[in-house]
Design an enzyme around this catalytic site. Structure first.
Site, short mmCIF file in Angstrom:
data_model
loop_
_atom_site.label_atom_id
_atom_site.label_comp_id
_atom_site.label_asym_id
_atom_site.label_seq_id
_atom_site.Cartn_x
_atom_site.Cartn_y
_atom_site.Cartn_z
CG ASP A 31 5.67 4.78 -10.37
OD1 ASP A 31 4.46 5.03 -10.36
OD2 ASP A 31 6.17 3.83 -9.72
CG ASP A 77 9.33 2.39 -7.21
OD1 ASP A 77 8.20 2.66 -6.80
OD2 ASP A 77 10.10 1.59 -6.64
CD GLU A 134 0.55 4.98 -11.74
OE1 GLU A 134 1.21 4.13 -12.36
OE2 GLU A 134 0.29 4.89 -10.52
#
Length: 223
Positions: free
Chosen positions: A27, A161, A88
């Protein structure tokens, strides 16, 4: 270097091409970059390996911050030797500063994976949310709770996260076939959220499967 690890920690042998798929989810972010490692078996069972974050200070120079993230990424690669990295996809609807910072972190993480010969896969936030919760609009708390449930953890991984990184890894494992097994985890399987059997019509899909299909279609339109 700030590196917070949650859950069991220890040296884990790398998997062979015929074994479970070891996935490193990332992330990306400059302030906090989340990392999560899972192994996905042929029966679509996700096993928790490790999760944590690397953080930097806004007061530090950009080059120092980017280097810190790069070294953290290299450390995760050296320790866990993943078969693939899932990250991502950056979206521009966030604030300009957030997008730029995320892009810096994404770039150095992707480059580090590429230098190590690790394939990189991108997933949109809605795809990840739909995969682990059944809804492409789920909030972070819902994602964290489902990650804990899927990985059979006693508590939600923190910070968020790290949980998001694990969700990315799980999403990729469910959306792809396992290396060397010939198993496509999106084909003919209806045992969990997000799996879309081959040839299934929209009427035959579960609500979670329809949410995943819609998230994928939105992602394709936005590219």
């Amino acid at each position: 270097m700030t590196h917070e690890k949650k859950g069991p920690v220890g040296a884990v042998e790398s998997t062979s091409s015929a074994g479970p798929l070891r996935i490193l989810g990332v992330d990306p972010g400059l302030t906090r970059c989340g990392f999560g490692v899972v192994e996905m078996s042929g029966n679509r069972k996700a096993h928790y390996i490790d999760a944590g974050v690397a953080g930097t200070q806004a007061a530090d120079s950009l080059d120092t911050r980017v280097l810190h993230i790069q070294r953290a990424m290299q450390g995760w690669i050296d320790t866990y030797r993943p078969d693939v990295m899932a990250i991502e996809r950056v979206f521009a609807q966030e604030s300009v500063n957030t997008v730029i910072g995320t892009a810096h972190a994404s770039g150095v993480v992707i480059a580090t994976a590429a230098a190590a010969g690790i394939p990189v896969a991108w997933h949109t936030p809605s795809e990840v949310k739909a995969a682990v919760t059944g809804s492409g609009r789920a909030d972070k708390k819902s994602v964290g709770r489902m990650v804990a449930r899927i990985l059979e953890l006693e508590e939600v991984p923190k910070p968020a996260d790290a949980a998001d990184a694990l969700a990315l890894a799980i999403c990729h494992g469910w959306r792809s076939g396992i290396i060397g097994t010939g198993i496509n985890m999106g084909t003919g399987v209806q045992t969990h959220q997000g799996s879309i059997p081959a040839g299934a019509t929209s009427g035959a899909m579960t609500p979670a499967q329809r949410a995943w299909k819609m998230a994928e279609e939105r992602s394709r339109r936005s590219r």
